[in-house]
Design a protein around this motif. Sequence first.
Motif, PDB file in Angstrom:
ATOM      1  N   ASP A   5       0.840  -1.208   0.000  1.00  0.00           N
ATOM      2  CA  ASP A   5       0.000   0.000   0.000  1.00  0.00           C
ATOM      3  C   ASP A   5       0.867   1.248   0.000  1.00  0.00           C
ATOM      4  O   ASP A   5       0.568   2.234  -0.686  1.00  0.00           O
ATOM      5  N   LYS A   8       2.301   1.771  -3.489  1.00  0.00           N
ATOM      6  CA  LYS A   8       1.290   2.337  -4.386  1.00  0.00           C
ATOM      7  C   LYS A   8       1.086   3.826  -4.136  1.00  0.00           C
ATOM      8  O   LYS A   8       0.980   4.624  -5.067  1.00  0.00           O
ATOM      9  N   GLN A   9       1.040   4.212  -2.869  1.00  0.00           N
ATOM     10  CA  GLN A   9       0.835   5.614  -2.520  1.00  0.00           C
ATOM     11  C   GLN A   9       1.996   6.483  -3.007  1.00  0.00           C
ATOM     12  O   GLN A   9       1.788   7.586  -3.529  1.00  0.00           O
ATOM     13  N   HIS A  12       1.737   6.701  -6.807  1.00  0.00           N
ATOM     14  CA  HIS A  12       0.635   7.601  -7.160  1.00  0.00           C
ATOM     15  C   HIS A  12       1.052   9.056  -6.967  1.00  0.00           C
ATOM     16  O   HIS A  12       0.756   9.924  -7.801  1.00  0.00           O
TER      17      HIS A  12
END
Length: 217
Positions: A5, A8-9, A12
């Motif tokens: 996670d 991904k953050q 992004h």
Amino acid sequence: DRALDGLKQVLHASGTRLLSIVIPRLLEDRPLTIASCRALAASAAVAESEITPYLTDIVGAMVLTIEAVDEDSSSESMAVKSLEELLGAVSSASNDSGHLLLEKVFPAFNDVHIRRRKAAGYLCSAFCRGSKSDVVACCAASMLEVLIRQLTDSSEEVVLASWHALQELAFCVPSEVLCVHVPIIRQALRAACSGVQVGDPDAVIAGLNIDKGPAPF
């Protein structure tokens, strides 16, 4: 999961600027670890079409990983599952990612080494299991041509791997979609039959001569 996670953050937030650092780093250690496969899958989900320049290296790493899997190892199922997750993420990255991915896998079927050809068959099976049905359906024509050809491979192991991939394809894609490709199947079977009968008129397609051989068709 927290680490994925977090990755991904970060991706992004930074756009695709970090891909040129993250992906090569994840591909450094081969065969790929389960953690590397999951991290690559997370990166592909964020990168979308920007993952395309890395497909050759990713597929190469996956082939080596399949080759290295010990079939008697208790970790085999986990390794294959992580590769399915990676294949699913990459194939869904953009509209043509499935085709582009398989274009990198198919040449391994022409390799002189049996283990590499067998690995290509395993990856095709994993592609069917890990990808969305509509993605696999879009790639069905090319998969049918290549996999039917491999049913005549000189290695029984490669024949079985290719047959299992055809079986996975038949399970994954609705029959009404596959029926559209009947002409391709007929042509591929004729070509395969002609190929094996060049030196022996009585020769048969090995993949159709195994137990339940015609089942996918």
